[in-house]
Design an enzyme around this catalytic site. Structure first.
Site, PDB file in Angstrom:
ATOM      1  N   ALA A 111       0.291  -1.219   0.115  1.00  0.00           N
ATOM      2  CA  ALA A 111       0.055   0.266   0.136  1.00  0.00           C
ATOM      3  C   ALA A 111       0.916   1.003  -0.049  1.00  0.00           C
ATOM      4  O   ALA A 111       0.633   2.096  -0.505  1.00  0.00           O
ATOM      5  CB  ALA A 111      -1.051   0.172   1.030  1.00  0.00           C
ATOM      6  N   PRO A 113       3.111   4.747  -0.757  1.00  0.00           N
ATOM      7  CA  PRO A 113       2.390   5.409  -0.222  1.00  0.00           C
ATOM      8  C   PRO A 113       1.388   5.960   0.183  1.00  0.00           C
ATOM      9  O   PRO A 113       0.666   6.444   1.584  1.00  0.00           O
ATOM     10  CB  PRO A 113       3.768   6.642  -0.494  1.00  0.00           C
ATOM     11  CG  PRO A 113       3.286   6.777  -1.456  1.00  0.00           C
ATOM     12  CD  PRO A 113       2.826   4.620  -2.161  1.00  0.00           C
ATOM     13  N   GLY A 114       0.166   5.305  -0.368  1.00  0.00           N
ATOM     14  CA  GLY A 114      -1.200   4.676   0.518  1.00  0.00           C
ATOM     15  C   GLY A 114      -2.270   6.205  -0.326  1.00  0.00           C
ATOM     16  O   GLY A 114      -3.037   6.048  -0.387  1.00  0.00           O
ATOM     17  N   GLY A 115      -1.766   6.388  -1.657  1.00  0.00           N
ATOM     18  CA  GLY A 115      -1.984   7.301  -2.680  1.00  0.00           C
ATOM     19  C   GLY A 115      -4.018   6.141  -3.453  1.00  0.00           C
ATOM     20  O   GLY A 115      -4.679   6.768  -2.901  1.00  0.00           O
ATOM     21  N   LYS A 116      -3.138   5.208  -3.440  1.00  0.00           N
ATOM     22  CA  LYS A 116      -4.454   4.162  -3.484  1.00  0.00           C
ATOM     23  C   LYS A 116      -5.362   3.751  -2.361  1.00  0.00           C
ATOM     24  O   LYS A 116      -6.538   2.962  -2.482  1.00  0.00           O
ATOM     25  CB  LYS A 116      -4.081   2.613  -4.135  1.00  0.00           C
ATOM     26  CG  LYS A 116      -2.915   3.371  -5.740  1.00  0.00           C
ATOM     27  CD  LYS A 116      -3.138   2.172  -6.313  1.00  0.00           C
ATOM     28  CE  LYS A 116      -1.723   2.323  -7.385  1.00  0.00           C
ATOM     29  NZ  LYS A 116      -0.824   3.014  -7.388  1.00  0.00           N
ATOM     30  N   ARG A 139       8.518   2.527   5.523  1.00  0.00           N
ATOM     31  CA  ARG A 139       7.058   2.663   4.153  1.00  0.00           C
ATOM     32  C   ARG A 139       5.814   2.930   4.774  1.00  0.00           C
ATOM     33  O   ARG A 139       4.955   3.201   4.399  1.00  0.00           O
ATOM     34  CB  ARG A 139       7.330   2.090   3.359  1.00  0.00           C
ATOM     35  CG  ARG A 139       8.418   2.131   2.262  1.00  0.00           C
ATOM     36  CD  ARG A 139       8.287   1.466   1.068  1.00  0.00           C
ATOM     37  NE  ARG A 139       7.517   1.401  -0.259  1.00  0.00           N
ATOM     38  CZ  ARG A 139       6.424   2.035  -0.130  1.00  0.00           C
ATOM     39  NH1 ARG A 139       7.832   2.744  -0.835  1.00  0.00           N
ATOM     40  NH2 ARG A 139       5.528   1.907  -1.691  1.00  0.00           N
ATOM     41  N   ASP A 179      -0.953  -3.780  -6.105  1.00  0.00           N
ATOM     42  CA  ASP A 179      -0.270  -2.575  -6.517  1.00  0.00           C
ATOM     43  C   ASP A 179       1.854  -2.941  -6.131  1.00  0.00           C
ATOM     44  O   ASP A 179       2.275  -2.780  -5.144  1.00  0.00           O
ATOM     45  CB  ASP A 179      -0.878  -1.621  -6.059  1.00  0.00           C
ATOM     46  CG  ASP A 179      -0.098  -0.322  -6.799  1.00  0.00           C
ATOM     47  OD1 ASP A 179       0.191  -0.590  -8.466  1.00  0.00           O
ATOM     48  OD2 ASP A 179       1.053   0.220  -6.918  1.00  0.00           O
ATOM     49  N   CYS A 232       3.230  -0.196 -12.640  1.00  0.00           N
ATOM     50  CA  CYS A 232       3.917   0.928 -13.212  1.00  0.00           C
ATOM     51  C   CYS A 232       5.127   0.538 -14.067  1.00  0.00           C
ATOM     52  O   CYS A 232       5.728   1.307 -14.500  1.00  0.00           O
ATOM     53  CB  CYS A 232       3.974   1.821 -12.272  1.00  0.00           C
ATOM     54  SG  CYS A 232       5.521   2.128 -10.977  1.00  0.00           S
TER      55      CYS A 232
END
Length: 462
Positions: A111, A113-116, A139, A179, A232
């Site tokens: 997860a 840094p947490g954007g998703k 992290r 991710d 990505c």
């Protein structure tokens, strides 16, 4: 921009006639984006507050483009209030593809840094349970900060391996996002140093790592549940081939959909996402077994001293000693753990043996019979709780003079209004009605209680 020759040869084989357009995209400026946090604000209202926002990101209804050469949204008080999350536009695809609904149990396995995670939480609302995890301790701490800043109250933050999570969360989740760590080919334009580290050996290393992460997922997903696997990178070994291997090894899963975002085709960097579903016909346990996954541990009782301390705090801020209880979401319990008061979801399974960074919404700590509220408590308050506060310092980010005061607060400085006298006790500090944190009244002064690790630093970008 200098790209590795072997990478370019590989991409030319992969893209064929599209390769020149792909190569040309590295000469173009990259797109910048941010996403409204629906836990706090609608995309429409955010656009009214931030007129520099441009068109919507096509694959994310909450996302907007902006010109990063003209504005710095990480230096605005609304960023600190958690109204939006700054995120590369293509990175908004995986969580959108997962289509989380209120009340579900959701895992973001890799997860930080947490954007998703924040995007998933916006879809959940204050219902259900979000488990966010990262195996790297530092992290995971960054992940916690972003979860709290964005006002997420129904999240558990863990620092664990996928294998240990699989043992603890058998058939537990409705939705899982993976991710995965990857070779980062899609981020070369954004982070050129990744191109310098790239090699075919790196691709092979990440491919093996991704396979080991995916191997832990089936045991955690309920019958009929869904997962999204994303990277990505452009590498077929890390994308389509990874999905094919997973489906070949797990006949109980089927592919729902798959999408690539290419930098020469969209306003964004490279991204890949595949959605897979556990086919209900392949039973992996009844609903009664799924419900049995929650064996509620003994709840630590809240001491009389702690109850009295938070009641006095509630009286100061809202005028009533018991009002704080009405501000908490339904479906949870307040617990006391080593002097920390937390609201924990009733969906919370046993976490014994796991590395837990945070087990719920941190309300604050009790020290020497006094309650000290956390910044997370302020940022997670619903709008009605903010409006009900009788001891509140509401600053304006729109007013030049008061915006200066907002920045002073975010820097951790003591505030003083000429002619103002502040009642003793705790005050909720807000920017245009959006909570930022707490301060303590001391006559003509407000003593700043904004946490040091969250403060505004000149020249800092996030």
């Amino acid at each position: 921009m200098k790209l590795p020759p072997v990478f370019l040869e590989k991409m030319e084989r992969q893209l064929g006639s599209e390769f020149p357009r792909f190569l040309q995209s590295y000469e173009q400026p990259r797109a910048a984006g941010l996403r409204a946090n629906r836990l706090k604000i609608s995309p429409e209202r955010l656009r009214e507050l931030l007129p520099y926002l441009q068109e919507r990101v096509p694959w994310c209804s909450d996302g907007f483009y902006y010109n990063e050469a003209e504005v710095r949204p990480a230096k605005h008080p609304y960023y600190y209030a958690g109204l939006y999350y700054i995120q590369e536009p293509s990175a908004m695809l995986p969580a959108e593809l997962l289509q989380v609904g209120p009340g579900e149990r959701v895992l973001d396995l890799c997860a930080a840094p947490g954007g998703k995670s924040v995007q998933l939480a916006s879809q959940l609302g204050r219902e259900g349970l979000l488990v966010v995890n990262d195996p790297h301790p530092q992290r995971a701490k960054v992940l916690l900060k972003n979860i709290e800043r964005c006002g997420i109250v129904n999240a558990i933050v863990l620092n664990e391996t996928p294998e240990r999570l699989a043992a603890a969360f058998s058939r537990f989740f409705d939705k899982i996002l993976v991710d995965a760590p990857c070779s980062g080919e899609g981020m070369f334009r954004k982070e050129p140093e990744m191109a310098h580290r790239w090699s075919e050996q790196e691709v092979a290393k990440y491919s093996a790592w991704q396979a080991s992460i995916l191997a832990a997922v089936p045991a955690m997903l309920r019958s009929g549940g869904e997962m999204v696997y994303s990277t990505c990178t452009f590498s077929g070994e890390e994308n389509e081939q990874q999905v094919d291997r997973f489906l070949s090894a797990h006949a109980e899963f089927e592919l729902v959909g798959m999408r690539r975002l290419w930098p020469h085709e969209v306003k964004g960097e490279g991204h890949f996402a595949a959605k897979m579903k556990h086919v209900a016909g392949h039973t992996r346990g009844s609903e009664s077994e799924r419900a049995a996954a929650i064996r509620k541990p003994q709840t630590p009782p809240v001491s009389a001293a702690a109850r009295q301390a938070i009641a006095e705090f509630s009286r100061q801020v809202w005028g009533y000693p018991d009002l704080w209880r009405q501000l908490l979401p339904a479906g949870g319990t307040v617990v006391e753990r080593s002097g920390h008061l937390l609201w924990e979801s009733d969906e919370l399974p046993p976490l014994r043996g796991l590395k837990v960074i945070r087990s719920g919404w941190l309300l604050g700590t009790v020290e020497k019979g006094r309650f000290r509220p956390s910044a997370a408590f302020a940022l997670g308050l619903p709008p009605e709780a903010v409006q009900a506060a009788v001891q509140r310092c509401d600053l304006s980010a729109a007013s030049e003079q008061e915006n200066y005061l907002v920045v002073r607060y975010l820097r951790g400085e003591t505030l003083q209004y000429e002619g103002n006298v502040w009642a003793k006790g705790w005050h909720l500090v807000t920017a245009d009605g959006f909570p930022l944190g707490w301060a303590k009244g001391a006559g003509t002064w407000l003593k700043n209680e904004f946490p040091p690790g969250w403060r505004w630093e000149d020249g800092e970008e996030r």
